[in-house]
Design a protein around this motif. Structure first.
Motif, PDB file in Angstrom:
ATOM      1  N   ILE A 195      58.212  45.476   4.650  1.00 20.24           N
ATOM      2  CA  ILE A 195      56.812  45.108   4.910  1.00 20.24           C
ATOM      3  C   ILE A 195      56.172  46.123   5.846  1.00 20.24           C
ATOM      4  O   ILE A 195      55.034  46.564   5.629  1.00 20.24           O
ATOM      5  N   GLU A 196      56.894  46.504   6.876  1.00 20.26           N
ATOM      6  CA  GLU A 196      56.348  47.491   7.823  1.00 20.26           C
ATOM      7  C   GLU A 196      56.055  48.804   7.114  1.00 20.26           C
ATOM      8  O   GLU A 196      55.006  49.424   7.334  1.00 20.26           O
ATOM      9  N   LEU A 197      57.006  49.229   6.227  1.00 16.72           N
ATOM     10  CA  LEU A 197      56.784  50.461   5.472  1.00 16.72           C
ATOM     11  C   LEU A 197      55.576  50.313   4.545  1.00 16.72           C
ATOM     12  O   LEU A 197      54.744  51.226   4.454  1.00 16.72           O
ATOM     13  N   CYS A 198      55.474  49.144   3.885  1.00 12.62           N
ATOM     14  CA  CYS A 198      54.321  48.907   3.014  1.00 12.62           C
ATOM     15  C   CYS A 198      53.020  48.909   3.804  1.00 12.62           C
ATOM     16  O   CYS A 198      51.987  49.417   3.336  1.00 12.62           O
ATOM     17  N   GLU A 199      53.056  48.315   4.981  1.00 16.00           N
ATOM     18  CA  GLU A 199      51.856  48.298   5.829  1.00 16.00           C
ATOM     19  C   GLU A 199      51.438  49.713   6.209  1.00 16.00           C
ATOM     20  O   GLU A 199      50.256  50.054   6.202  1.00 16.00           O
ATOM     21  N   VAL A 200      52.435  50.545   6.538  1.00 18.14           N
ATOM     22  CA  VAL A 200      52.137  51.943   6.884  1.00 18.14           C
ATOM     23  C   VAL A 200      51.539  52.673   5.681  1.00 18.14           C
ATOM     24  O   VAL A 200      50.525  53.390   5.800  1.00 18.14           O
ATOM     25  N   GLU A 201      52.160  52.479   4.498  1.00 13.89           N
ATOM     26  CA  GLU A 201      51.653  53.127   3.288  1.00 13.89           C
ATOM     27  C   GLU A 201      50.267  52.602   2.938  1.00 13.89           C
ATOM     28  O   GLU A 201      49.391  53.363   2.515  1.00 13.89           O
ATOM     29  N   LYS A 202      50.066  51.307   3.105  1.00 15.35           N
ATOM     30  CA  LYS A 202      48.755  50.721   2.834  1.00 15.35           C
ATOM     31  C   LYS A 202      47.702  51.293   3.781  1.00 15.35           C
ATOM     32  O   LYS A 202      46.586  51.632   3.373  1.00 15.35           O
ATOM     33  N   ALA A 203      48.050  51.411   5.067  1.00 13.67           N
ATOM     34  CA  ALA A 203      47.111  51.973   6.042  1.00 13.67           C
ATOM     35  C   ALA A 203      46.761  53.413   5.688  1.00 13.67           C
ATOM     36  O   ALA A 203      45.602  53.843   5.786  1.00 13.67           O
ATOM     37  N   LYS A 204      47.796  54.162   5.237  1.00 10.28           N
ATOM     38  CA  LYS A 204      47.546  55.541   4.827  1.00 10.28           C
ATOM     39  C   LYS A 204      46.603  55.579   3.632  1.00 10.28           C
ATOM     40  O   LYS A 204      45.676  56.401   3.578  1.00 10.28           O
ATOM     41  N   LEU A 205      46.840  54.689   2.645  1.00  9.50           N
ATOM     42  CA  LEU A 205      45.971  54.626   1.472  1.00  9.50           C
ATOM     43  C   LEU A 205      44.546  54.244   1.869  1.00  9.50           C
ATOM     44  O   LEU A 205      43.577  54.773   1.315  1.00  9.50           O
ATOM     45  N   GLU A 206      44.416  53.336   2.820  1.00  5.27           N
ATOM     46  CA  GLU A 206      43.076  52.929   3.263  1.00  5.27           C
ATOM     47  C   GLU A 206      42.354  54.075   3.959  1.00  5.27           C
ATOM     48  O   GLU A 206      41.137  54.230   3.806  1.00  5.27           O
ATOM     49  N   VAL A 207      43.098  54.886   4.725  1.00  9.32           N
ATOM     50  CA  VAL A 207      42.488  56.077   5.348  1.00  9.32           C
ATOM     51  C   VAL A 207      42.025  57.045   4.273  1.00  9.32           C
ATOM     52  O   VAL A 207      40.908  57.586   4.326  1.00  9.32           O
ATOM     53  N   GLU A 208      42.886  57.263   3.258  1.00 10.36           N
ATOM     54  CA  GLU A 208      42.512  58.160   2.160  1.00 10.36           C
ATOM     55  C   GLU A 208      41.317  57.607   1.399  1.00 10.36           C
ATOM     56  O   GLU A 208      40.420  58.367   0.986  1.00 10.36           O
ATOM     57  N   LEU A 209      41.278  56.301   1.205  1.00  9.07           N
ATOM     58  CA  LEU A 209      40.142  55.695   0.516  1.00  9.07           C
ATOM     59  C   LEU A 209      38.860  55.871   1.327  1.00  9.07           C
ATOM     60  O   LEU A 209      37.786  56.167   0.768  1.00  9.07           O
ATOM     61  N   ALA A 210      38.965  55.691   2.644  1.00 12.13           N
ATOM     62  CA  ALA A 210      37.791  55.893   3.503  1.00 12.13           C
ATOM     63  C   ALA A 210      37.295  57.332   3.403  1.00 12.13           C
ATOM     64  O   ALA A 210      36.080  57.585   3.347  1.00 12.13           O
ATOM     65  N   GLU A 211      38.231  58.290   3.363  1.00 12.01           N
ATOM     66  CA  GLU A 211      37.844  59.701   3.227  1.00 12.01           C
ATOM     67  C   GLU A 211      37.167  59.937   1.878  1.00 12.01           C
ATOM     68  O   GLU A 211      36.172  60.675   1.793  1.00 12.01           O
ATOM     69  N   LEU A 212      37.713  59.317   0.825  1.00  9.47           N
ATOM     70  CA  LEU A 212      37.094  59.454  -0.494  1.00  9.47           C
ATOM     71  C   LEU A 212      35.694  58.855  -0.512  1.00  9.47           C
ATOM     72  O   LEU A 212      34.770  59.427  -1.104  1.00  9.47           O
TER      73      LEU A 212
END
Length: 443
Positions: free
Chosen positions: A219-236
């Motif tokens: 879950i922690e790894l998924c949360e980290v990956e999700k946060a990274k994806l959300e940062v990338e989405l914000a940049e997009l």
């Protein structure tokens, strides 16, 4: 560039106003030869000035057309930029959709892991409850067993002699001893099974705790990956906002550019309308001039047409530099031919036929015909010779001339780009192509 356009439009407006003052002269019957000559000369010079202004206007049209074409080129570049931005937006939208799907999938993974953790947590609680119950049962059994041992010890009922003494016979003794032994063994087996069950439950709890820890790590790894994806989405999304702003900017530029092109095209259309109207004015002026010449011919109509035509120059000068008809170089209808060989300057100009001089102008002007002569040959025929050298005119109005007589010398007075002879023939006032006639040569 806009300042240059305003200057051009202002210059065009001044030319239009100037042209409006050049209305063709109305022919009034009963004029004297001198009045007719003056009016013809005025009209011819006016026609030349108007023709020059038409050339300037055409040059102005070409400049404005160049500006319009440049604005069109800029508009095409903007359209290409818009197409490129649209393509980037399409790609970015696809990336955003993929990123949103990845985030949704990651969120689904997190929720699935959390559900598994909840299941493991519930299983752990059940196992811990079962262990507690087993521990309680174990403690109860231990207490009972201990009490039994204490009771037997206190009463001494565990001795073999007591068993033997209490037995009715040997068989009974054996049975009693066996029962006691089995009771002890049963208690021991029960206790051992109970302890084994407890150990098994504790091992399962440990395994569940390990699973739970692994799930929490996932879950922690998924949360980290999700946060990274959300940062990338914000940049997009930021990139998309920038592209949408750029698209709005380019579309506004294209709108302004289209307005520039439309305004220039409207100006060109107006200039062409004025150009065509002025050409009609030139034709009307030509018609009036032809009528004036006809009136002048009516005053004195000698008929020398039977004498034939001679070439107006020496035989060696026959190079036509501008023919009869439309002259694209000067944007005008050329009602004559221009003859201009090398060495022609100062050459003799001959009357093509006998006749009466009806116009003889000595002028050093840089507009119009300059110095020129018109001869009436009778039968409705007249000939005109212009751009003579200043001071070279050798005839006067009313003078009778013979075929081949020198009228003046080749020069470059009036609106001329170099020494040449501008030679016209008119029939009943209408200009005709001089090359339609056959000529002999002087000398």
């Amino acid at each position: 560039m806009k300042k240059r356009k305003y200057i051009r439009f202002a210059a065009l407006a001044l030319m239009i106003c100037f042209m409006l003052s050049y209305a063709p002269t109305v022919v009034v019957s009963g004029m004297t030869a001198e009045q007719l000559n003056a009016r013809i000369r005025e009209n011819e010079e006016r026609a030349e000035r108007i023709a020059e202004e038409q050339r300037q206007r055409e040059a102005e049209i070409a400049l404005v057309q160049g500006d319009r074409n440049e604005e069109r080129r800029k508009a095409v570049l903007i359209e290409q930029s818009i197409a490129a931005v649209n393509e980037l937006i399409f790609v970015l939208n696809s990336n955003i959709v993929l990123k949103q799907e990845a985030i949704a999938n990651k969120q689904a993974d997190i929720e699935a892991l959390e559900a598994r953790i909840e299941d493991a947590q519930r299983e752990i609680i059940l196992r811990e409850h079962k262990i507690a119950m087993l521990e309680a049962e174990n403690e109860e059994n231990l207490a009972k067993f201990g009490q039994l041992v204490r009771n037997n010890y206190m009463t001494g009922s565990l001795g073999m002699m007591d068993i033997l003494m209490d037995s009715g016979d040997f068989y009974d003794m054996i049975v009693r001893a066996d029962v006691l032994q089995k009771a002890a063994e049963r208690n021991t087996d029960f206790m051992n099974d109970l302890l084994a069950a407890m150990r098994a439950q504790e091992k399962e709890i440990e395994e569940l705790e390990e699973v739970k820890l692994r799930l929490l790590a996932d879950i922690e790894l998924c949360e980290v990956e999700k946060a990274k994806l959300e940062v990338e989405l914000a940049e997009l999304n930021d990139d998309m906002a920038d592209l949408e702003y750029e698209m709005d900017t380019q579309q506004e530029k294209l709108r302004v550019q289209a307005g520039e092109v439309a305004a220039l095209q409207q100006a060109i259309d107006g200039m062409y309308r004025q150009f065509n109207a002025t050409n009609e004015e030139l034709e009307e002026l030509e018609r009036v001039t032809a009528q004036l010449i006809k009136e002048l011919q009516n005053l004195n109509r000698p008929n020398y047409s039977g004498d034939g035509f001679v070439w107006p120059l020496d035989e060696k000068f026959q190079r036509i530099t501008c023919g009869f008809g439309w002259d694209a170089g000067w944007s005008r209808w050329h009602r004559a031919i221009d003859v201009g060989n090398a060495g022609i300057n100062g050459g003799n100009i001959y009357s093509i036929q006998s006749g009466t001089v009806i116009v003889a102008v000595e002028s050093n002007s840089r507009s119009g015909y300059g110095s020129y002569v018109v001869v009436d040959h009778g039968g409705g025929y007249t000939s005109l010779y212009s751009h003579m050298q200043f001071g070279s005119v050798r005839v006067s109005v009313g003078q009778e001339v013979k075929v081949g007589q020198v009228l003046g010398l080749v020069g470059s007075t009036g609106l001329s780009t170099g020494p040449h002879l501008h030679f016209e023939i008119r029939v009943n006032g209408e200009a005709v192509n001089p090359l339609d006639f056959k000529y002999s040569y002087v000398g």
